[in-house]
Write a protein that holds these residues in place. Structure first.
Motif, PDB file in Angstrom:
ATOM      1  N   ARG A 194      33.966   1.844  28.214  1.00  0.00           N
ATOM      2  CA  ARG A 194      32.718   1.213  27.785  1.00  0.00           C
ATOM      3  C   ARG A 194      32.223   1.845  26.480  1.00  0.00           C
ATOM      4  N   ASN A 195      31.829   0.972  25.543  1.00  0.00           N
ATOM      5  CA  ASN A 195      31.265   1.427  24.278  1.00  0.00           C
ATOM      6  C   ASN A 195      29.775   1.693  24.471  1.00  0.00           C
ATOM      7  N   GLU A 196      29.417   2.956  24.569  1.00  0.00           N
ATOM      8  CA  GLU A 196      28.021   3.295  24.864  1.00  0.00           C
ATOM      9  C   GLU A 196      27.086   2.934  23.712  1.00  0.00           C
ATOM     10  N   ASN A 197      27.657   2.674  22.527  1.00  0.00           N
ATOM     11  CA  ASN A 197      26.835   2.313  21.370  1.00  0.00           C
ATOM     12  C   ASN A 197      26.815   0.809  21.104  1.00  0.00           C
ATOM     13  N   LYS A 202      25.328  -3.840  28.195  1.00  0.00           N
ATOM     14  CA  LYS A 202      26.334  -2.837  28.554  1.00  0.00           C
ATOM     15  C   LYS A 202      27.128  -3.293  29.781  1.00  0.00           C
ATOM     16  N   GLU A 206      32.511   1.796  33.599  1.00  0.00           N
ATOM     17  CA  GLU A 206      32.788   2.727  32.505  1.00  0.00           C
ATOM     18  C   GLU A 206      34.186   2.535  31.937  1.00  0.00           C
TER      19      GLU A 206
END
Length: 528
Positions: A194-197, A202, A206
């Motif tokens: 997962r790209n937290e940015n 979202k 993960e």
């Protein structure tokens, strides 16, 4: 089983998720495991074609399609088209960053489109003259000529970072999409994180592990609890898999019989491949087969009910012309067409002849595709009573590549973009790779195809797309006109999905390459 399941993605798990998070009272599992089709052998570079059949995962696109197929903004905040159709101006959102932390700018968009146009990749950006970054968040895309379908390039071309787009990019992609690249074990699995940015919603998970398995391997993974989603052909969808349900998803993924359109005069391609067939070049034969085929029986028998009859390459899409279709099947009319054209069974062997030529031809299909095998064998049985002999033959793609201009082939197509229809029937694409392999040509149809492609208005384009299928004078490539193909069925894509996984409302899917089911992956949720 066609693939061996190995690696971190298939050990120590249940129901296709990691043990740590699943079960009553436990938090959402961190890792999701999917067996939903083949890997992208060319890697994950959008400028070379990655993502053209669905969400590119790692990269963002300027526009996107929602579950209702409406075009919506993604990286773009708005786009406009000049009155002459030659300049597309796109404004970008200011909060998008690549996974290495650097911002997505108009320079990156201009670079992506420029490189894609020069690369000759599978995403067709050849209409682009130049791409210009006007300022940090505005880009102008200048076209060589108006092109109504260019909006689909904004939907399908993932934006790559100019500063990090090197020779190894396809194997180590960086983007601004919902996931980042972790590891690719070729032939085995792809792991993403997962790209937290990510600027959008979202994902709930993960990590996602894509296991590369064939049809039987995907089913085996589902049964073993090693995948929480498995793509299987319709013929396997009736299998009972504890803890999982079958989710059929509508698609424009079709299967059809391509006829060599020209006669065999000894002509060959520049590579020496034969062109032409003295049976399928006859319009009466093509129309008769279209009339004789019972498409609903193919849906019921070969697809186990997971599909619908098809009479064209774009059934149900906004640019589809319903009057071009054939309703039901009529073997009696098929016989009348053949009789009128002079095809008679003079020697009583059940196969018609004309001028010493038997009404018989070979139909090729890829030997490892069970659905195409079932369709090919069934069609052969259906046309036998009208006196046409089809020999269905399962072969490799290498063989098909050498024979596709002289033998009929059972192909699969289907796209959200009418550009595909243009290439399938345009004489300008005759013999070019898999486009128009039968060398179909009709000046009236070509005029309508060109008018549709060059239109500056989407409604005008739709009018000409429909006329190419059947116009007011009855001209067209459809089954009631030239019958250049015999389209058979539209598939429903069938997935085994864990009872605990909610995937929402899936999008109408295109042809099955890539992972179109992941278009809505940011909205997937674990419910147990």
């Amino acid at each position: 089983m066609t693939a061996v399941l190995v690696g971190v993605g298939v050990t120590g798990c249940a129901a296709g998720v990691d043990d740590a998070g699943s079960g009553a009272g436990k938090p959402v599992p961190k890792e999701l495991r999917l067996a939903i089709g083949g890997e992208s052998e060319d890697g994950y570079d959008p400028t070379l074609g990655w993502g053209r059949y669905g969400a590119p995962l790692f990269q963002s696109t300027l526009l996107a399609r929602d579950a209702e197929m409406n075009v919506v903004n993604d990286l773009a905040t708005k786009h406009t088209v000049s009155a002459n159709g030659l300049v597309w101006t796109v404004d970008l959102r200011a909060d998008a960053n690549f996974s290495d932390g650097k911002p997505v700018t108009a320079e990156d968009v201009a670079y992506t489109f420029s490189i894609a146009a020069r690369s000759g990749g599978l995403t067709d950006v050849t209409a682009l003259a130049k791409a210009v970054a006007v300022d940090n968040d505005t880009v102008d895309l200048h076209l060589k000529r108006p092109q109504s379908t260019f909006v689909n390039r904004l939907v399908s071309l993932g934006i790559v970072p100019k500063h990090a787009h090197g020779k190894d990019y396809a194997r180590h992609p960086i983007g601004s999409g919902p996931f980042t690249f972790v590891q690719w074990d070729e032939g085995q699995q792809l792991i993403v994180q997962r790209n937290e940015n990510y600027y959008g919603p979202k994902p709930a998970f993960e990590r996602v592990v894509f296991t590369f398995a064939g049809e039987d391997g995907a089913l085996a993974a589902a049964k073993a609890g090693q995948a929480s989603m498995a793509a299987v052909p319709a013929g396997l969808a009736k299998t009972a898999v504890p803890g999982m349900k079958v989710v059929p998803v509508k698609s424009v993924d079709n299967r059809g019989l391509m006829f060599p359109y020209v006669a065999d005069t000894g002509k060959k391609t520049a590579d020496g491949l034969p062109i032409g067939n003295n049976v399928t070049s006859d319009k009466a034969v093509r129309q008769a087969i279209n009339q004789a085929v019972d498409r609903q029986a193919l849906v019921d028998g070969v697809l186990e009910g997971y599909g619908s009859p098809a009479t064209g390459p774009v059934d149900g899409l906004p640019w589809y012309e319903p009057s071009s279709a054939i309703e039901g099947n009529d073997p009696g009319k098929a016989k009348e067409l053949l009789d009128a054209a002079g095809w008679k069974d003079g020697d009583g062997d059940g196969v018609r002849e004309r001028a010493g030529v038997k009404a018989a031809f070979t139909l090729l299909y890829p030997a490892d595709d069970t659905i195409r095998q079932g369709l090919a064998l069934s069609v052969a049985d259906m046309v036998k009573p009208i006196g046409v002999e089809i020999t269905a033959k399962g072969v490799s793609w290498d063989v098909i590549d050498k024979r596709l201009h002289a033998d009929a082939v059972l192909f699969g197509w289907g796209s959200h973009d009418p550009t595909e229809m243009y290439h399938l029937y345009s004489s300008t694409a005759a013999g070019v790779e898999y486009w128009n392999p039968g060398y179909y040509s009709n000046p009236v149809v070509q005029h309508n195809l060109d008018a549709a492609l060059n239109a500056t208005d989407q409604d005008v384009a739709a009018k000409y797309w429909k006329a190419a299928q059947k116009d007011a004078d009855g001209n067209g490539f459809g089954p009631s006109g030239d019958a250049a193909w015999a389209w058979l069925v539209n598939l429903q894509h069938t997935y085994f999905v864990s009872d605990c996984l909610d995937i929402g409302k899936p999008q109408l899917e295109p042809h099955g390459h890539g992972w179109p089911i992941t278009a809505g992956i940011t909205g997937w949720r674990w419910t147990c």
